[in-house]
Every structure is written in C-alpha cells, then in structure tokens.
Motif scaffolding. Structure first.
Motif, PDB file in Angstrom:
ATOM      1  N   GLY A  56       0.808  -1.218   0.000  1.00  0.00           N
ATOM      2  CA  GLY A  56       0.000   0.000   0.000  1.00  0.00           C
ATOM      3  C   GLY A  56       0.838   1.264   0.000  1.00  0.00           C
ATOM      4  N   GLN A  57       1.980   1.212   0.674  1.00  0.00           N
ATOM      5  CA  GLN A  57       2.867   2.371   0.731  1.00  0.00           C
ATOM      6  C   GLN A  57       3.337   2.769  -0.670  1.00  0.00           C
ATOM      7  OE1 GLN A  57       4.940   4.044   3.899  1.00  0.00           O
ATOM      8  NE2 GLN A  57       4.153   5.264   2.208  1.00  0.00           N
ATOM      9  N   ALA A  58       3.675   1.756  -1.471  1.00  0.00           N
ATOM     10  CA  ALA A  58       4.151   2.039  -2.836  1.00  0.00           C
ATOM     11  C   ALA A  58       3.051   2.736  -3.643  1.00  0.00           C
ATOM     12  CB  ALA A  58       4.576   0.747  -3.528  1.00  0.00           C
ATOM     13  N   VAL A  59       1.818   2.288  -3.457  1.00  0.00           N
ATOM     14  CA  VAL A  59       0.704   2.902  -4.195  1.00  0.00           C
ATOM     15  C   VAL A  59       0.522   4.357  -3.755  1.00  0.00           C
ATOM     16  CG1 VAL A  59      -1.781   2.793  -4.648  1.00  0.00           C
ATOM     17  CG2 VAL A  59      -0.436   0.681  -4.545  1.00  0.00           C
ATOM     18  N   GLU A  60       0.618   4.605  -2.456  1.00  0.00           N
ATOM     19  CA  GLU A  60       0.497   5.987  -1.962  1.00  0.00           C
ATOM     20  C   GLU A  60       1.624   6.874  -2.483  1.00  0.00           C
ATOM     21  OE1 GLU A  60      -1.804   5.266   2.256  1.00  0.00           O
ATOM     22  OE2 GLU A  60      -0.036   6.553   2.199  1.00  0.00           O
TER      23      GLU A  60
END
Ligand SMILES: [Zn+2]
Length: 487
Positions: A56-60
């Motif tokens: 999820g961090q990469a998407v953010e």
C-alpha cells in the motif's frame, strides 16, 4: 548544408525506484548491496502457488508523485501481467499497469539553462515491479541475482516535448529533486534509483521538404551526464546519417542503442524494433485498487511546495541569484533550514552566504545534509545579525559557524573566545589610523593629490589599519575615519 535546418525531438522514460521498506508484492526488505539472492522469497522468486500482496505504501507514494507531476490520479486502477520471458524474472511476467496507469496527462515544469521555465507534458506514470539482474562476470555462464526483483518502480513517460540535450538534463534533475522532496525515492544514481531512456529523432527542413529521422531509444542511462551526452551524440549522428543515406522514419524502423560511457558513443543494439507482443491481461491474483476522494485529499495534503517553485520564489522574494536559489533548494532539508533561519530573524542574503559558503561544505564533508549538522536556526540567525550590526566581519562569521558545528557553542561566546569581535570604537581606531597615516607618507600623498594612484592608496591604507588590529577593526568605521582625515 546552409539551406537545411532541424529541430530536436526528445521524449523520456524514467524509472524511479520508490523507497518503501519492502518490495512491491512481497515482504522482502529492500536493501542495497546485499549478498546475491539474500533478499528473496517464494513470491519474488515466482514459485508456483505463491501469491502476491500489494504494498500500500508504494501505491500511496506513486499517487503522491503523480499529484506532484500534475497528473490526473485514477480513482480505479488494476494490475496487469506483461509477458516477459527472461531469467531475471522467473515467473515469466512482470506485474505492471497497462490501460489504467495511476497517473496520466500531467506536466512538469523545468528551468533549462536559457532561464525560461518550460512545461513538459507527462503522458503517464504507472507502477510496476523491477526485474532482477543477470550477471555475466564469471566464466562462460550467466548468474542471476534476484534481490532487485519485485522492487517497486514508478515509470514516468513524457511526451516528446524536449528540444535540446540540456532540456532533457534539466527535466531529469528536476524530477530527481521532486522525488526527493516528496520523500518517495532516494533518487541515488549510483544505486540505480533512477534510470533514463530517451527517445530521440530530428525534424529536418530542406528546400525539397520536411523529413523525420528514425526514432532511436537509448537504453538504461544512469547518470545526468550520460543522458545529456547521449542525446547530443544522437542528434549529430542522426543528422549525419540522414545527409548520407536519406533514410527517414518509417513504421518499424525504430532502433534501440546502448551508451558506451568510455568512448561517449551510442552503439546499435536492435536494428528493428521487434513487434512487441506483451499479451497484457489483468492479473488474476491481485484485486483492483480503488480510492475514495477523501483518501486522495488526504494524500494530496502531504504535497509540499515543489523545488522549482521554491527556487523561483527565493529569487523574487529574497533577491538571491538563480545560482544561490538553486543551491539552497537542491535538497529539501537545506531549504527548510534556510527558511527556519529566516523565520528566526536572519537576513536572507547573509544567511544564504553562511549556509552556502560554510554550512553546505561542512555537511558534504560529513556526508550528510545541512540539518544533520545539529545547528540551531536561531543561533545561525543571531550570527547573521552579528555580521549585519558590525560585531564581526563576514569572514569571521564563517569561522564562527564552523566552530559552532564543532563545539555546539553560541556565536557570541565563540566570537569572544576566538577574539573575532570587530572594533568599532571610533576613538580607539582613530589612534591607529593616525599611526598608519604617519607611517605611510607616500600613500597619503597619492590620496591627497588625487592622482591615478588615489584609489589604490586608499585601499592600501585601509588594509594597513585592519592589519594592525589583527583583522578586528570594522572596515566601515575605519573607512569613515580615513575619509574624514584625508580630506
Ligand atoms: Zn520476496
């Protein structure tokens, strides 16, 4: 030759490695310089039956970067499999984004050397996983290191809006600055965090018509210098080739070339772009990504003032030179510290000088940024004021700043300790001036007779007084006394 003109056309693909803790679809840690295949698991090794889980961090991070690039951010996106039959990605496909990239239709502002800001359109910005590395260093065989496989990459594709090698470089530099400001990538070239692939051709105008040279893509450049040089080289090579052969852009005559850093030439890799059949299809193991407007607003709130805006503002608001503004805004930590010092009452130009002449040098020597020096912005502001009110000279202030970093002491205490307080006491200085005038009759003569040597003689006398006080005389006060006495 004189009746031919041409325009350079360059678009750029950039791969940016995002600085998440773990890989894109598994929990393997991202770390550099590990022993080969020390950071792998069944998922990034592509073992049968293993299932990817989205980071999820990469998407953010990707969304934040897309916003900074003025892109439309997709409220709904999905993951696609791109067929990829190479040993550095053993599952035979790369997880990427095909028709619904996270960001699209944006732009980036750059400031090329001609001093005019330009907008370069961004076609798309999408997330994908990196492949591993094939190594051909040992014996007559290849080795594979999959530590890098699965690293989150943001691929940014620009429109062919750049018209010179220096514009291409400016874009790459600006992009690096933005990614670092946002904290989404370390942007370290040496570690391959950013890789560039320019697509280059020429639009040639001749009396007999207009022509386009075949597009050349230069693969995998990992320095600003190589990027700029390779574009410059291609421009000349394509022009020469056109004049010699007359070959123009056709379907299927795009080629890829590599960059030889030693000889500074591009080398043909593939003559004809093979008809790519990536056979994209939605990844059945991963659910689509949906985002609410609230979530997007929350991410948008983390945007900061972008570096180029900040740089332009420093010139307009503080009267700094383009160069100084560029140095101060190169890293966010530096710009933040500069502004904290101004907030504490420091005069912009004075603070700029202290930071660029001493602070950044010390930071570089220590391999860190300005903020890591442990300086207190209020103390630096105080030091700047001490220069402004004549307590210490600008040169002395540099020495004091250096000492502040070394000892952590306050500037006023250091000025005393190091004997750097300027003498502005007119009475005391007058005596010294009289002494100097008595000792240098010839110079006084030169000033008084207003000869050609007058200006030089004044400077000489001032220097003598400063020297007699071991650098502690306030030059402004001494000048005034000299002026009065030499009338
Ligand atoms: Zn893994």
């Amino acid at each position: 030759m004189s009746d031919i003109s041409y325009e350079v056309i360059v678009g750029l693909e950039i791969h940016v490695q995002l600085c998440t803790k773990t890989k894109m679809f598994c929990s393997c840690e991202l770390s550099f310089g590990e022993e080969a295949n020390a950071r792998v698991c069944p998922v990034c090794l592509g073992m049968p039956g293993s299932l990817p889980v989205m980071n999820g961090q990469a998407v953010e991070y990707a969304m934040l970067a897309a916003m900074a690039l003025n892109c439309e951010v997709a409220p709904f996106t999905k993951w696609d499999r791109k067929s990829y039959y190479y040993p550095d990605l053993p599952k035979n496909y790369q997880i990427s984004q095909y028709d619904l990239p996270i960001g699209s239709h944006g732009y980036i502002e750059i400031l090329p050397e001609d001093g005019q800001t330009r907008r370069i359109r961004i076609l798309r910005a999408h997330l994908e996983e990196d492949a591993g590395k094939n190594l051909h260093t040992a014996g007559n065989f290849s080795q594979v290191d999959l530590n890098r496989a699965g690293t989150p990459l943001l691929e940014i594709v620009t429109e062919p809006d750049m018209n010179s090698p220096s514009q291409v470089r400016a874009l790459a530099v600006e992009l690096q600055r933005i990614m670092r400001y946002l904290g989404v990538s370390e942007g370290d070239m040496q570690k391959g965090h950013m890789r560039f692939e320019p697509n280059i051709n020429l639009a040639i105008t001749r009396p007999d018509g207009q022509f386009r040279t075949p597009i050349v893509e230069v693969k995998n450049l990992n320095s600003f210098r190589a990027l700029e040089r390779s574009v410059a080289y291609e421009v000349q090579r394509q022009l020469d080739q056109f004049l010699e052969t007359g070959v123009t852009l056709q379907m299927g005559n795009k080629s890829t070339r590599g960059w030889n850093d030693q000889d500074e030439v591009t080398v043909l890799q593939r003559e004809k772009e093979e008809a790519h059949d990536y056979r994209y299809f939605p990844d059945p193991d991963l659910v689509p990504v949906t985002t609410t407007p609230q979530r997007l607003d929350e991410i948008r709130s983390r945007l900061c003032e972008l570096p180029l805006r900040r740089q332009v503002r420093y010139v307009a608001q503080y009267g700094l030179s383009d160069y100084d503004a560029g140095v101060l805004t190169a890293e966010r930590a530096t710009a933040d510290f500069f502004e904290q010092t101004l907030a504490a009452g420091g005069e912009p130009k004075r603070v700029c000088n202290l930071l660029t002449q001493v602070g950044l040098k010390l930071a570089k020597d220590r391999g860190g940024d300005l903020a890591a020096l442990g300086l207190d912005p209020a103390a630096v502001a105080h030091l700047a004021k001490m220069v402004d009110d004549g307590t210490v000279s600008a040169t002395a202030a540099n020495t004091i700043l250096e000492s502040m970093v070394a000892t952590g002491k306050a500037p006023a205490a250091l000025a005393e300790e190091l004997n750097l307080i300027q003498t502005s006491d007119a009475g005391e200085l007058e005596g010294i001036v009289d002494q100097v005038l008595a000792e240098n009759v010839q110079a006084v003569q030169d000033v008084v007779t207003e000869s050609k040597k007058s200006k030089k003689a004044r400077g000489f006398l001032l220097g003598q007084v400063i020297q007699k006080t071991k650098g502690q005389a306030n030059p402004k006060v001494v000048s005034e006394i000299l002026e009065r006495k030499l009338k």
